[in-house]
Design a protein around this motif. Sequence first.
Motif, mmCIF file in Angstrom:
data_model
loop_
_atom_site.group_PDB
_atom_site.id
_atom_site.type_symbol
_atom_site.label_atom_id
_atom_site.label_comp_id
_atom_site.label_asym_id
_atom_site.label_seq_id
_atom_site.Cartn_x
_atom_site.Cartn_y
_atom_site.Cartn_z
ATOM 1 N N SER A 13 24.227 2.348 15.076
ATOM 2 C CA SER A 13 23.396 1.767 16.333
ATOM 3 C C SER A 13 22.212 0.799 15.569
ATOM 4 N N GLU A 14 21.669 0.053 16.207
ATOM 5 C CA GLU A 14 20.639 -0.646 15.987
ATOM 6 C C GLU A 14 19.687 0.047 15.457
ATOM 7 N N THR A 15 19.054 1.145 15.944
ATOM 8 C CA THR A 15 18.148 1.946 15.340
ATOM 9 C C THR A 15 18.577 2.420 14.126
ATOM 10 N N GLN A 16 19.803 2.934 13.876
ATOM 11 C CA GLN A 16 20.232 3.453 12.509
ATOM 12 C C GLN A 16 20.323 1.994 11.634
ATOM 13 N N PHE A 17 20.615 1.169 11.805
ATOM 14 C CA PHE A 17 20.723 -0.110 10.908
ATOM 15 C C PHE A 17 19.163 -0.531 10.383
ATOM 16 N N GLY A 18 18.349 -0.313 11.501
ATOM 17 C CA GLY A 18 16.934 -0.813 11.285
ATOM 18 C C GLY A 18 16.241 0.464 10.363
ATOM 19 N N LEU A 19 16.628 1.629 10.435
ATOM 20 C CA LEU A 19 16.200 2.626 9.470
ATOM 21 C C LEU A 19 16.780 2.472 8.248
ATOM 22 N N LEU A 20 17.913 2.236 8.108
ATOM 23 C CA LEU A 20 18.539 1.952 6.749
ATOM 24 C C LEU A 20 18.035 0.867 6.068
ATOM 25 N N VAL A 21 17.609 -0.331 6.796
ATOM 26 C CA VAL A 21 17.205 -1.589 5.858
ATOM 27 C C VAL A 21 15.654 -1.160 5.570
ATOM 28 N N GLY A 22 15.055 -0.469 6.460
ATOM 29 C CA GLY A 22 13.664 -0.264 6.216
ATOM 30 C C GLY A 22 13.445 1.038 5.151
ATOM 31 N N THR A 23 14.179 1.900 4.941
ATOM 32 C CA THR A 23 13.959 3.002 3.982
ATOM 33 C C THR A 23 13.772 2.575 2.696
ATOM 34 N N PRO A 24 14.420 1.523 2.010
ATOM 35 C CA PRO A 24 14.077 1.306 0.716
ATOM 36 C C PRO A 24 12.808 0.597 0.460
ATOM 37 N N ILE A 25 12.270 -0.073 1.777
ATOM 38 C CA ILE A 25 10.928 -0.876 1.662
ATOM 39 C C ILE A 25 9.817 0.383 2.100
ATOM 40 N N LEU A 26 10.055 1.225 2.585
ATOM 41 C CA LEU A 26 9.184 2.389 2.916
ATOM 42 C C LEU A 26 8.997 3.119 1.625
ATOM 43 N N SER A 27 9.866 3.692 0.877
ATOM 44 C CA SER A 27 9.921 4.390 -0.099
ATOM 45 C C SER A 27 9.417 3.617 -1.228
ATOM 46 N N GLY A 28 9.637 2.310 -1.706
ATOM 47 C CA GLY A 28 8.977 1.719 -2.495
ATOM 48 C C GLY A 28 7.611 1.521 -2.367
ATOM 49 N N SER A 29 7.169 1.301 -1.111
ATOM 50 C CA SER A 29 5.921 1.060 -0.775
ATOM 51 C C SER A 29 4.924 2.290 -1.108
ATOM 52 N N LEU A 30 5.315 3.389 -0.559
ATOM 53 C CA LEU A 30 4.684 4.784 -0.571
ATOM 54 C C LEU A 30 4.762 5.209 -2.093
ATOM 55 N N SER A 31 5.676 4.730 -3.033
ATOM 56 C CA SER A 31 5.767 5.164 -4.384
ATOM 57 C C SER A 31 4.718 4.385 -5.211
ATOM 58 N N ARG A 32 4.416 3.178 -4.852
ATOM 59 C CA ARG A 32 3.437 2.400 -5.506
ATOM 60 C C ARG A 32 2.102 3.275 -6.053
ATOM 61 N N LEU A 33 1.438 4.012 -4.945
ATOM 62 C CA LEU A 33 0.275 4.434 -5.598
ATOM 63 C C LEU A 33 0.358 5.534 -6.867
ATOM 64 N N PHE A 34 1.604 6.310 -6.821
ATOM 65 C CA PHE A 34 1.598 7.231 -7.747
ATOM 66 C C PHE A 34 2.197 6.528 -9.118
ATOM 67 N N LEU A 35 3.041 5.615 -8.842
ATOM 68 C CA LEU A 35 3.334 4.997 -10.005
ATOM 69 C C LEU A 35 2.373 4.150 -10.841
ATOM 70 N N GLY A 36 1.393 3.538 -9.866
ATOM 71 C CA GLY A 36 0.432 2.789 -10.582
ATOM 72 C C GLY A 36 -0.312 3.847 -11.469
ATOM 73 N N MET A 37 -0.808 5.067 -10.871
ATOM 74 C CA MET A 37 -1.533 6.072 -11.634
ATOM 75 C C MET A 37 -0.775 6.291 -13.057
ATOM 76 N N TRP A 38 0.854 6.781 -12.844
ATOM 77 C CA TRP A 38 1.530 7.359 -14.131
ATOM 78 C C TRP A 38 1.414 6.050 -14.900
ATOM 79 N N SER A 39 1.394 4.726 -14.842
ATOM 80 C CA SER A 39 1.149 3.682 -15.471
ATOM 81 C C SER A 39 0.099 3.695 -16.443
ATOM 82 N N ASP A 40 -1.046 3.934 -15.737
ATOM 83 C CA ASP A 40 -2.448 3.915 -16.524
ATOM 84 C C ASP A 40 -2.134 5.230 -17.504
#
Length: 912
Positions: free
Chosen positions: A47-74
């Motif tokens: 469905s359109e809802t499922q398609f939107g969630l599929l496309v948005g999922t990598p964007i969401l996980s990549g965004s949320l992980s940035r805070l912790f990944l930046g700290m681990w980089s330090d």
Amino acid sequence: MDSSPNGSAEAANRALWASTIAFTASFAVWTIFAIIGIGIRDELDLSETQFGLLVGTPILSGSLSRLFLGMWSDRYGGRKIFAALMFISAAATFALIWADNYPKMLLAGLVVGLAGGTFSVGIPYVSRFFSPEKQGTALGIFGAGNVGAAVTKFLAPFVMVAMGWRGVAEVWAVGLALTAVVFLLVTKDEPADTARAPEAFLDQFKVLVHAQVWRFSLYYFFVFGGFVALALWLPHYLVSTYGLSLSSAGMLAAFYSVPASLFRVYGGVLSDRYGARAVLYWTFAVGVVSTFMLSYPPTTYIIEGIREPIRFSTSMGLAPFLIIMFVLGFFMSLGKAAVYKHVPVYYPHEVGAVGGLVGMIGGLGGFLLPVAFGVLEDLTGVRTACFALLFLIAIASLIWMHVSVLSLNREKAQPAAPASAPALPLAEPALPLGEPGAATDERRAPEQAAQKAQEARDPHLLTDWRPEDPQFWESTGRAIARRNLWISTYCLALAFAVWQIWSIVVAWLPAAGFQFTSNQLFWLAAAPGISGATLRIFYSFLVPVFGGRLWTALSTGLLLIPAFGLGYAIQNPETPYLIFLALALLCGFGGGNFASSVSNISFFFPRKEKGRALAINSGIGNLGVSVMQMVVPIVISMGIFGYLSGSPQTTPDGATVWLQNAGFFWVPLIVVGVLAAWFGMDDIASAKASFTEQMVIFRHLHTWVMCWLYTGTFGTFIGMSAGFPLLTRLVFPQVDALNYAFVGPLVGALSRAFSGGLSDRLGGERVSFWVFVSMIVFTFLLIWGLKIESFTIFFSMTLLLFFASGVGNASTFQMVPGIMARVVETQAPHATAEERRHRAEFESAAITGFISAIAAYGGFYIPKALGTSIAVSGNADAALYGFAVFFITCALATWFFYTGPRGLFRTTEPRA
């Protein structure tokens, strides 16, 4: 490019260009679902809802992980983390070829999204190779890796035609893995930061209390989040607005996305040469002008001429639209570089933590803004609404930046403090004047004397407030505190009534002749929940700034706006939907009041009575929802205001109703509340603080744990209050849900009001743990009741969930003062008892307000989850199972952090 003394020029340049290529490849993989998602949608019939969630999922996980990944980089080094992320993302991308159902696709998408997190790793890695005067250019070059999105858009369609969507996944995965290998071979570890020793992971959160960090995050939300959102949205906009083919729209969209990526390099050069602040001023100024022009919809004007009406229209053609988009993209690219020029300059030792948060907020903009664009287009019917939203974000960024710059300039103009003066520790709240241990500045003596004289003239300002002193409390404090409590509770009940009024009004709109779609009606019911929850974030910090008396009177008076507005707007069926949507959002004033109310009342009572006081204030305040759901159906059935309220409406079945009374009924009650607050409440002089001082709460891990727990209790209460009528109507259509709608909120409000003493006696942490255990059981029994189609079991379990959530609302609030007393005892063992008491109360008040803000979003997400579950699967089981899992995490968190063997209440002093 010259490097810093930390590394040779050759190593620095090699690290820069290898990182830029690696980030380009990572960004290309991060956005791969924008292309292969079309093939997956066709194959799985999404469905359109499922398609939107599929496309948005990598964007969401990549965004949320940035805070912790930046700290681990330090902490662990950017080179290692960067390469590991590329290998993991490549493996997840390649694994897509074996995914044969939707859940597996979502799971793989979550891991693929880590490719977007490479940005927050590369920023600190690259910056450490270069001196401050060259970091802007270097980070601009690295950030130009955003062009990876254009690489995917241009090349992936051709590969997909030749090899199918699985072929794209294979090629992109292999390409990313090879890039990771080359990256490891040609680069070296970044120069060590010898300025200070590595911090513990949790200590890295301390820097995030700075308001400046969040200001930079807002900037990046506009320049990067807006870039990603427009890159995704523009093809749709061009097709819908100008009638272009999809291929033509995609090519023309590059007119925006390419300059918004490549000119980031030039933005770095300009930031090094003229300063990041100057570049950002130009970025936001051009952004405000450009988005305002783009947001102006095609308009037809009619002028009443002498002989005949003169009609003419205005609209933006394709050519000027593309020119403005090019200009907007160009300046956005400059702004992206300028924001990250700021980060290493202001926070040279916390580049990963700060850069990670800024990148996370920007990435979330790329996920949230396209959703908001679609919602605005659906709700307003205006295609240019997306640019109106960007205009508001741009102007908010410009104003906040300018106000901050003026404040910094004023501070620089003030005489410097003596070199021997001790500096406050990071994010440590300064004690207010008059508190034991507060520093005294002789230069402020006249100002302090004037302040004390003013306090003496104001009978509502309590300069001596010692609730923990038994003699003072019994002789003076208790009576004053109770008077403030009951006035605040009355005002809060009115606020809840106005906040939730649309849950009843929307059911009557179709009968009154309003031709709104079911989706529009849903948004009218949900809009107050969104605005109320958002306002709570700000309201939770305003009592120490303005004072409890002034803010209670002012915030209660604001309820007159939606009450009057609803009463007038609902009388005319021709009232535009936008007016109703604005009024629904304004009802969020009522939702915001809760945060300031509990923050204010917490200052008045001693610790041993806080639980009961907050339970009374919150529980009876919550009762406003139930009272409204009982009273509104009664008052709209009679003309209680006579001709003053206007003409009645006639429903299709011939009944006469006065829907305007749903708003007008509350007006006199609100006026009484304003007068009572102004003439009957008090301000506590020691409970004053600036917004910046209160931001210390964000460094506490317990703040975020309590946000999670209170979402489990209050989020359930307010979400089920909004979702229960809808769920009942869909699952048991033979039952009139409106006859039962008020019962659940009534049970939850009363259980909260009368269970505060239980938490004071047994401990809020113990009560909260068993509340979550019971909610898990009740949720599974509720699912069972739905499966056997038993309304009796369904209704009984719903009431028990309301009851448990009410008890949990009281117990979680009771936990906060105890938690902060123990935290302050650990952090400031050498402070006096009075200093520790004041600091614990100060932070407890801010925390209770803030957690109430986060939990209030349950009023939107719970009914939305129920509706989505029913729309996708035909029943509410998926949403309810999700709620049960959430309650399990709440029980585990309560046990781990507070009641278990290593919990805070077990490892510190016993309860008095």
